[in-house]
Design a protein around this motif. Structure first.
Motif, PDB file in Angstrom:
ATOM      1  N   UNK A  13      18.995   3.611   1.042  1.00 17.20           N
ATOM      2  CA  UNK A  13      18.551   2.657   2.049  1.00 17.20           C
ATOM      3  C   UNK A  13      17.432   3.316   2.836  1.00 17.20           C
ATOM      4  N   UNK A  14      16.310   2.603   2.905  1.00 18.58           N
ATOM      5  CA  UNK A  14      15.138   3.097   3.628  1.00 18.58           C
ATOM      6  C   UNK A  14      14.689   2.030   4.604  1.00 18.58           C
ATOM      7  N   UNK A  15      14.097   2.482   5.700  1.00 21.32           N
ATOM      8  CA  UNK A  15      13.623   1.532   6.697  1.00 21.32           C
ATOM      9  C   UNK A  15      12.185   1.835   7.074  1.00 21.32           C
ATOM     10  N   UNK A  16      11.524   0.803   7.572  1.00 22.49           N
ATOM     11  CA  UNK A  16      10.190   0.955   8.123  1.00 22.49           C
ATOM     12  C   UNK A  16       9.077   0.756   7.118  1.00 22.49           C
ATOM     13  N   UNK A  17       7.905   0.542   7.641  1.00 22.76           N
ATOM     14  CA  UNK A  17       6.653   0.446   6.889  1.00 22.76           C
ATOM     15  C   UNK A  17       5.627   1.220   7.702  1.00 22.76           C
ATOM     16  N   UNK A  18       5.516   2.509   7.457  1.00 24.29           N
ATOM     17  CA  UNK A  18       4.632   3.366   8.229  1.00 24.29           C
ATOM     18  C   UNK A  18       3.415   3.730   7.397  1.00 24.29           C
ATOM     19  N   UNK A  19       2.242   3.495   7.942  1.00 21.89           N
ATOM     20  CA  UNK A  19       1.007   3.798   7.212  1.00 21.89           C
ATOM     21  C   UNK A  19       0.730   5.292   7.141  1.00 21.89           C
ATOM     22  N   UNK A  20       1.130   6.031   8.190  1.00 22.46           N
ATOM     23  CA  UNK A  20       0.846   7.473   8.208  1.00 22.46           C
ATOM     24  C   UNK A  20       2.143   8.258   8.337  1.00 22.46           C
ATOM     25  N   UNK A  21       2.078   9.498   7.873  1.00 21.20           N
ATOM     26  CA  UNK A  21       3.246  10.358   7.978  1.00 21.20           C
ATOM     27  C   UNK A  21       3.544  10.678   9.440  1.00 21.20           C
ATOM     28  N   UNK A  22       2.520  10.732  10.255  1.00 20.06           N
ATOM     29  CA  UNK A  22       2.708  11.000  11.690  1.00 20.06           C
ATOM     30  C   UNK A  22       3.555   9.900  12.329  1.00 20.06           C
ATOM     31  N   UNK A  23       3.259   8.629  12.036  1.00 17.31           N
ATOM     32  CA  UNK A  23       4.051   7.522  12.569  1.00 17.31           C
ATOM     33  C   UNK A  23       5.498   7.623  12.109  1.00 17.31           C
ATOM     34  N   UNK A  24       5.683   7.924  10.818  1.00 20.17           N
ATOM     35  CA  UNK A  24       7.032   8.025  10.252  1.00 20.17           C
ATOM     36  C   UNK A  24       7.800   9.184  10.882  1.00 20.17           C
ATOM     37  N   UNK A  25       7.151  10.316  11.074  1.00 17.06           N
ATOM     38  CA  UNK A  25       7.817  11.475  11.679  1.00 17.06           C
ATOM     39  C   UNK A  25       8.232  11.195  13.118  1.00 17.06           C
ATOM     40  N   UNK A  26       7.404  10.474  13.857  1.00 18.92           N
ATOM     41  CA  UNK A  26       7.749  10.117  15.237  1.00 18.92           C
ATOM     42  C   UNK A  26       8.985   9.216  15.259  1.00 18.92           C
ATOM     43  N   UNK A  27       9.024   8.234  14.366  1.00 24.57           N
ATOM     44  CA  UNK A  27      10.181   7.341  14.284  1.00 24.57           C
ATOM     45  C   UNK A  27      11.418   8.105  13.816  1.00 24.57           C
ATOM     46  N   UNK A  28      11.249   9.018  12.871  1.00 29.76           N
ATOM     47  CA  UNK A  28      12.363   9.826  12.377  1.00 29.76           C
ATOM     48  C   UNK A  28      12.964  10.652  13.517  1.00 29.76           C
ATOM     49  N   UNK A  61       0.865  -1.172   0.000  1.00 27.92           N
ATOM     50  CA  UNK A  61       0.000   0.000   0.000  1.00 27.92           C
ATOM     51  C   UNK A  61       0.906   1.227   0.000  1.00 27.92           C
ATOM     52  N   UNK A  62       0.331   2.377  -0.300  1.00 28.63           N
ATOM     53  CA  UNK A  62       1.102   3.605  -0.248  1.00 28.63           C
ATOM     54  C   UNK A  62       1.244   4.036   1.206  1.00 28.63           C
ATOM     55  N   UNK A  63       2.452   4.342   1.598  1.00 34.66           N
ATOM     56  CA  UNK A  63       2.734   4.761   2.956  1.00 34.66           C
ATOM     57  C   UNK A  63       4.026   5.542   2.992  1.00 34.66           C
ATOM     58  N   UNK A  64       4.806   5.335   4.053  1.00 35.79           N
ATOM     59  CA  UNK A  64       6.017   6.121   4.240  1.00 35.79           C
ATOM     60  C   UNK A  64       7.139   5.248   4.770  1.00 35.79           C
ATOM     61  N   UNK A  65       8.362   5.628   4.418  1.00 37.65           N
ATOM     62  CA  UNK A  65       9.573   5.014   4.950  1.00 37.65           C
ATOM     63  C   UNK A  65      10.530   6.124   5.340  1.00 37.65           C
ATOM     64  N   UNK A  66      11.543   5.765   6.113  1.00 32.98           N
ATOM     65  CA  UNK A  66      12.563   6.726   6.491  1.00 32.98           C
ATOM     66  C   UNK A  66      13.822   6.408   5.697  1.00 32.98           C
ATOM     67  N   UNK A  67      14.282   7.389   4.936  1.00 30.00           N
ATOM     68  CA  UNK A  67      15.501   7.215   4.157  1.00 30.00           C
ATOM     69  C   UNK A  67      16.677   7.535   5.065  1.00 30.00           C
ATOM     70  N   UNK A  68      17.543   6.537   5.287  1.00 25.70           N
ATOM     71  CA  UNK A  68      18.680   6.736   6.180  1.00 25.70           C
ATOM     72  C   UNK A  68      19.992   6.857   5.416  1.00 25.70           C
TER      73      UNK A  68
END
Length: 177
Positions: free
Chosen positions: A137-152, A87-94
């Protein structure tokens, strides 16, 4: 348990590789490739594995494994797909770099290993790929940008030396329902 999972994944991948992955043609120079390079070349970084229910407890935590099996049972007659899907979501590019082509993969791996040593929850959520001339290199499988921003934010606090290079990116992600 982690070593068992790595061995199991490697065994499954080897069984799924086409015979042509190991064959040398006359045009190709004789060069040895490790199993990771062979998998990357032959799979296009997309490997689908049907995991038998007897093996599932070793791959996923028991609770998640039972949820998947229960969902499959409930949906058999309704023709509804369960399990991993994109699905479309977000990852963190490290990591993102195109300098010094000879060491891109090694530098990406060093950064990935540093992150995974502090955040083992991303162990099965590392996605590395190359789009010439850069390596990402990207990590994570975040459904929302809010989840991804918190992890970032958490990652940036843990790794200030490369915090400025990390960012949230929109991506196709893998989710297990």
């Amino acid at each position: 348990m982690t070593n068992k999972l790595i061995y199991l994944a490697a065994l499954i991948c080897i069984m799924l590789l086409p015979a042509r992955a190991f064959a040398q043609t006359e045009e190709e120079p004789q060069q040895k490739k490790n199993i990771v390079e062979i998998i990357e070349e032959t799979s296009g970084n997309n490997i689908e594995v049907e995991i038998p229910s007897q093996v599932m407890p070793y791959v996923l935590p028991a609770e998640k494994s039972q949820q998947i099996e229960s969902a499959k049972e409930n949906n058999r007659n309704r023709n509804v797909s369960t399990g991993p899907r994109e699905v479309t979501g977000f990852r963190i590019q490290i990591f993102s770099d195109g300098r010094n082509q000879a060491t891109l993969r090694q530098r990406a791996n060093v950064r990935t290993n540093a992150v995974l040593s502090r955040f083992p929850q991303y162990r099965l959520q590392v996605y590395s790929f190359s789009k010439a001339p850069k390596w990402y290199t990207r990590i994570g499988n975040f459904r929302t940008q809010r989840e991804a921003n918190a992890a970032l934010a958490e990652l940036r606090r843990a790794f200030p030396s490369f915090a400025g290079e990390m960012r949230v990116v929109r991506s196709k992600i893998v989710v297990v329902d």
